[in-house]
Write an enzyme that holds these catalytic residues in place. Structure first.
Site, PDB file in Angstrom:
ATOM      1  N   ASP A 126     -51.244 -41.031  -4.032  1.00  0.00           N
ATOM      2  CA  ASP A 126     -50.790 -39.662  -3.791  1.00  0.00           C
ATOM      3  C   ASP A 126     -51.967 -38.706  -3.640  1.00  0.00           C
ATOM      4  O   ASP A 126     -52.596 -38.325  -4.622  1.00  0.00           O
ATOM      5  CB  ASP A 126     -49.892 -39.230  -4.955  1.00  0.00           C
ATOM      6  CG  ASP A 126     -49.339 -37.831  -4.794  1.00  0.00           C
ATOM      7  OD1 ASP A 126     -49.341 -37.313  -3.658  1.00  0.00           O
ATOM      8  OD2 ASP A 126     -48.891 -37.254  -5.798  1.00  0.00           O
ATOM      9  N   ASP A 312     -50.646 -34.993   2.584  1.00  0.00           N
ATOM     10  CA  ASP A 312     -50.118 -35.506   1.321  1.00  0.00           C
ATOM     11  C   ASP A 312     -49.446 -36.862   1.515  1.00  0.00           C
ATOM     12  O   ASP A 312     -48.323 -36.948   2.008  1.00  0.00           O
ATOM     13  CB  ASP A 312     -49.128 -34.494   0.733  1.00  0.00           C
ATOM     14  CG  ASP A 312     -48.566 -34.936  -0.608  1.00  0.00           C
ATOM     15  OD1 ASP A 312     -49.128 -35.870  -1.208  1.00  0.00           O
ATOM     16  OD2 ASP A 312     -47.563 -34.351  -1.054  1.00  0.00           O
TER      17      ASP A 312
END
Length: 428
Positions: A126, A312
């Site tokens: 992440d 992201d």
């Protein structure tokens, strides 16, 4: 192989086309390593992906549209599988140091096996966060169901960080919190000893129910780390000095094997020129200017608000300014906002236009319309047509746009700690 024409980069100015404990120690054989990703064939659920993205960034939906009476949603119980059984699919070719990173729910999330203290745990990479935390045996038994959990007592290298805590909390009160320890972490043959790891003793139901993943490897900037009383470094920061180059590349193709790779920019994975844009890391994100957009063959338009974006890997969708979202779906035949789905839907037989978004001050990166068709979501009661959920949805007026995997899998992406910067190129 993708054609170069499918991944155009436009020069905005000229419209030219070109495509606190002991310091962690890192060991990386060959000074580069990769984490492979293999496609899975499970179904996905667009509204769930959107809710997860909103939860992550504390976004409160405010838009309303057609309600449940307009279409019949599909039953999401068809989604099957857990992170526990993903581990059995892992292949580890010794000569390359590669490990598998699975795309679950048809690219709804990318997960990878990570070894912590000798225990293999499937986790999510992440770039939108900076905490390394894992589901573990200190959680209530009910929270461990369906997960592969880390057991600190079975690791000879685990050390508790006395007095240290971490807490991830989102706008809708979702959370994970608890103590912190250090342990040896191995990803693809690259090892960090003394990596700080969050050991939650309490998590919200949203994390319990997400059985595809057993935790997060935060790859944002360490300034975003939540450990108290002293922030800790990410795995990326800890391994960076031992790499040939302090870079991570993402090659998240939707139609086959791809990977994350650290320490090297593999020129065989992309074609044509690579653009590089400056990143503003002050907020802890991989953030850059993004003040323009272009729908299909239309003109280049300017975004007045939310003129920045972040890359992201932990978000599935593209969450964009309402100006962009509304302009895009105005060009999609039959598109409408459905409050029951939480976003824009349209007949699945509709051909979607391309969307170009600014990457930095000078370039537009074009995502083909075929990449923006996220998932089937239900049946239109009136027409009987299958209804799809778009990969582009509203960011509900928040301060930044979020370019998740729908965007990232269209490109070969370089996250470079030098500068820092982000590079984009057309993938092979």
């Amino acid at each position: 192989m993708h054609s170069l024409q499918s991944f155009l980069f436009l020069l905005l100015l000229g419209y030219g086309v070109f495509a606190a404990p002991t310091s962690p120690q890192a060991q990386s054989q060959g000074r580069s390593f990769k984490v492979e990703r293999i496609k899975r064939g499970n179904s996905i659920h667009g509204p769930t992906a959107l809710r997860r993205a909103y939860r992550k960034f504390g976004i409160v939906p405010t838009t309303f549209g057609v309600d449940l009476s307009d279409f019949v949603p599909f039953n999401t119980t068809s989604i099957s599988g857990t992170a526990a059984n993903l581990v059995t699919d892992v292949q580890e070719p010794e000569q390359t140091g590669a490990v598998s990173a699975q795309s679950v729910q048809n690219d709804a999330a990318f997960v990878s096996p990570v070894t912590i203290g000798g225990q293999k745990i499937v986790m999510n990479f992440d770039t939108g966060s900076a905490d390394f935390w894992v589901m573990n045996t200190e959680l209530p038994a009910s929270a461990q169901v369906g997960h592969t959990v880390f057991d600190p007592s079975k690791s000879s290298t685990f050390k508790k960080m006395e007095g240290a805590t971490f807490e991830i909390k989102y706008g809708d009160s979702s959370f994970a919190n608890g103590g912190v320890g250090t342990d040896t972490v191995d990803i693809g043959g690259a090892t960090v000893t003394g990596q700080a790891i969050g050991i939650p003793t309490s998590v919200s139901n949203s994390f319990v129910e997400d059985t595809y993943s057993n935790g997060l490897v935060g790859l944002g900037f360490s300034s975003l780390n939540t450990v108290q009383p002293q922030q800790q470094k990410t795995f990326f920061d800890n391994i960076a000095d031992s790499l040939d180059k302090p870079v991570m590349t993402a090659h998240l193709k939707s139609d086959g094997v791809g990977e994350y790779e650290f320490g090297i920019i593999d020129q065989t994975k992309y074609q044509g020129d690579m653009i590089n844009v400056t990143v503003d890391s002050s907020g802890g994100f991989w953030q850059f200017q993004s003040a323009h957009y272009k729908v299909g063959d239309g003109p280049i338009q300017t975004i007045q608000n939310n003129a920045v974006a972040i890359a992201d890997t932990g978000t599935s969708l593209m969450l964009l300014d309402d100006t962009v979202v509304n302009a895009y779906y105005a060009q999609v035949k039959g598109a409408q906002y459905a409050s029951s789905a939480g976003g824009y839907i349209y007949p699945c037989n509709t051909e979607l236009p391309n969307l170009a978004v600014a990457v930095g001050a000078k370039h537009l990166a074009t995502v083909p319309g075929t990449f923006l068709d996220f998932a089937e979501v239900g049946i239109n009661k009136t027409t009987g047509q299958t209804v799809c959920f778009g990969g582009i949805q509203s960011n509900q007026g928040t301060s930044m746009q979020i370019l998740g995997d729908v965007f990232l899998k269209a490109f070969f992406v370089v996250f470079d700690l030098r500068g820092p910067s982000i590079g984009l190129a057309s993938p092979k």
